[in-house]
Write an enzyme that holds these catalytic residues in place. Sequence first.
Site, PDB file in Angstrom:
ATOM      1  N   ASP A 152       0.946  -1.178   0.068  1.00  0.00           N
ATOM      2  CA  ASP A 152       0.089   0.151   0.190  1.00  0.00           C
ATOM      3  C   ASP A 152       1.194   1.423   0.005  1.00  0.00           C
ATOM      4  O   ASP A 152       2.170   1.084   0.350  1.00  0.00           O
ATOM      5  CB  ASP A 152      -0.945  -0.215   1.390  1.00  0.00           C
ATOM      6  CG  ASP A 152      -2.124   0.995   0.881  1.00  0.00           C
ATOM      7  OD1 ASP A 152      -2.276   1.652   0.189  1.00  0.00           O
ATOM      8  OD2 ASP A 152      -3.107   0.874   1.649  1.00  0.00           O
TER       9      ASP A 152
HETATM   10  C1  BGC Z   1      -4.927   3.381  -0.059  1.00  0.00           C
HETATM   11  C2  BGC Z   1      -5.117   2.465  -1.043  1.00  0.00           C
HETATM   12  C3  BGC Z   1      -4.883   3.173  -2.392  1.00  0.00           C
HETATM   13  C4  BGC Z   1      -3.579   3.819  -2.149  1.00  0.00           C
HETATM   14  C5  BGC Z   1      -3.346   4.588  -3.751  1.00  0.00           C
HETATM   15  C6  BGC Z   1      -3.766   4.140   0.341  1.00  0.00           C
HETATM   16  O1  BGC Z   1      -3.854   5.111   0.949  1.00  0.00           O
HETATM   17  O2  BGC Z   1      -5.129   2.637   1.431  1.00  0.00           O
HETATM   18  O3  BGC Z   1      -6.178   1.727  -1.156  1.00  0.00           O
HETATM   19  O4  BGC Z   1      -4.872   1.981  -3.422  1.00  0.00           O
HETATM   20  O5  BGC Z   1      -3.498   4.518  -1.179  1.00  0.00           O
HETATM   21  O6  BGC Z   1      -4.092   5.719  -3.754  1.00  0.00           O
END
Ligand code: BGC
Length: 812
Positions: A232
């Site tokens: 993530d």
């Molecule tokens: C989120 C993810 C997301 C990523 C990119 C993170 O803060 O938890 O679900 O894909 O950001 O935007």
Amino acid sequence: MAQTAEERRAAVVEAALGRLGLDAKTRLLAGQDTWSLPALPEIGLDPLVMSDGPIGVRGVRWSADDPSVALPSPTALAATWDPALAVRAGVLLAQEARRKGVHVLLAPTVNLHRSPLGGRHFEAYSEDPYLTGRVGAGYVTGVQSGGVGTTVKHFVANDAETDRFTVDNIVGERALRELYLAPFETIVAAARPWGVMTAYNSVNGTTMTEHRHLVEEVLRGEWGFDGINVSDWNAARSTVAALLGGLDIAMPGPRTVYGPALAQAVRDGEVEEAAVDEAVRRVLRLAARVGVLAGAEPAVTEPPGTVDGVALAREIARRSFVLVRNDGGALPLRPGTVALIGAAARDARVLGGGSATVFPARIVSPLDGLTAALPEGTLSYAVGADPNTELATAGQGFELRAVCRDSDGTVIGTRDAPDGHIQWMGSDLPEGVTHDILHTVELTGTFTPRESGRHTFGTRGVGAFTLTVDGTTHYDDVQPPPANDPFGAFFGGPVPRAEVDLAAGVPVGVSLTRVVHRTADRPMPVITFTLVHQEPRRDPDELIAEAVEAARGADTAVVVVATTERVESEGFDREDLRLPGRQDDLVRAVAAANPRTVVIVNAGSPVELPWREDVAAVLLSWFPGQEGGAALADVLTGAHEPGGRLPTTWGSMADAPVTRVGPTDGALPYDEDVFIGYRAWQRAGRTPAYPFGHGLGYTDWAYESAGADGTADGVTVTVRVRNTGERAGREIVQVYLAPSEPDPSRPARWLAGFASVEAGPGARAEVAVELPRRAFEVWDEATASWSYVKGSYEIEAGRSIEDRRITVTINV
Ligand code: BGC
């Protein structure tokens, strides 16, 4: 024997890997910017681009001038209980991804609704792992059939937002296997995803980007997952532990724990180059599958035919709406006048906040949808109550563009900025503009009010701002960054800067200039700020009185109640389940004035509906996506029946079994073990407002017979239903499995299968529901394996977990 396409791709990948040196390999495992991996021209590799996810494909720009089809929220997709519809959603999203040059969609979110307080509840499917797995598998199958990868996320137990970067979720092995891992396992088996995303949180003491046991042993070892594991965003914290933990890609870039740091670790002998090769092999396999590695045949050479995104968004929305109450057949609407009430009826909330945000090219509000569908002169509108207490992104009535200037004030580039929000990341800048020469960005244009009175304008973001409205400069100062909050510049609150009296329909000039930060010392240059606005505030009692007047004079009152972005978004959990503002008071007052009051609940997750027995009908519309208002008109007028069934129990906060979402001393014990959602409601003997699986259509169904047949590997349940109503309809036949002898260590019953049928009035239909072997298994902690529990079970078919119509007993 001829090689399969997969084998041919593997050969190309091996050859490419063999031509890469250590530095190039480690570079490939790290983002070059927010959304992409670097090109390696020496092996014919193009950049591989990723994007959120899940209701649309935002693309590499976080901006309303790069619009995307916005489908209904994931809770809505799950409420259709229709994996085939999820496949079609996926096909559309692959088409959107291709249009935007995106190779991997950062979706679906298959964490569970452990507690209704989870801030990203709207972004996950269900409290039930089986329903989650089936819908998620459909979604992944659809996206990948279009040649676009997915990252099933967030692996694993990322079920709440409080302290999400550091929380250590303490989850028993049984709950982990039977609940939280189960959707991932189903999706890996059924849809072969090309990626997963590992979560921010820890599980049982190890952060998920370093969780060798769950990633290497379970996901890859036991389940045979052959895709990539991407962190993530900013979740990877170490170089060696992450690599050994099975993390392939550290995002975002350019500064990550991989790249040069990983090359150094290999040179220092801290980690074997072979481990790097394994990760690179997987990334190249993904690149080959999505068609960015020269010489490799992509997994999909002929993408499916074009999908009409607008039509599909509308279809999914109406199929997702859950009619939880319809007293006296209040819906569909009878001919007559309608008083439409509620702020969200006019300014619809069609999607949840945070990284799931996309920018649709248009939004059909309930007011738009009903205006188009009802005869002229039969619809009136009143705000009634406005739950938005703060300034919001400049939207309705604004026409804005961004003008970029250098330090001499010379214009060097422009870009549309329809909603007054700028979020330019990395090299995403208007044509002709670079970070070196950019000095100011001015949002400039006009605002035409729809209401007369005192309007408030403000800013969101940090830095030096100048705000001018109608020729007067109201603010010219510096907003410092918030202390201790790295995301403050993105998600910080709006600040009022000017109050101006304006007349409805008379345009005024608006300008907000920001001197942009020098960003050389930051890992990634980001320019983000927003012009925010609030309409004249009216006396709340007066607004309710006005709505009551409108309701009294109409044949039907339709009240739209909603949550706000301050309630359902990313980065925080909810504190309670109440509707914000005076909306409960509004519904009570309107219901007292008009017995035919229909309430539309525009929320992605459960809210309390304390007045639900006092109104004629309650329809849950979730975050319905860009075509939500059109779909609502379809359903209210009766052109289509509402097709949804609850994917999650709706009840009050006082009764909800799991409400703890915050850690103590960094740890959050999942003390409830396998008892979440309906499993917990049943054990506690509590009655929710609306049970799991509940939802009415516009016809009735009789369950006439059921039979079961099968072996240990699976049972087929055949259910015959009859449409006893007066119109054609679709029924979702739900099959629950209950041990005949209750076993306190297991839930009283659980969802074991479902299928849908359609039948005309008076007609019968038969459906075969497959119950997988796993429905009869429990995770045995002593042997660390699945154990098939033999014995006698009641197979119960019905309309919800409470409304079980027919039972057959089987011995397995
Ligand atoms: C989120 C993810 C997301 C990523 C990119 C993170 O803060 O938890 O679900 O894909 O950001 O935007």
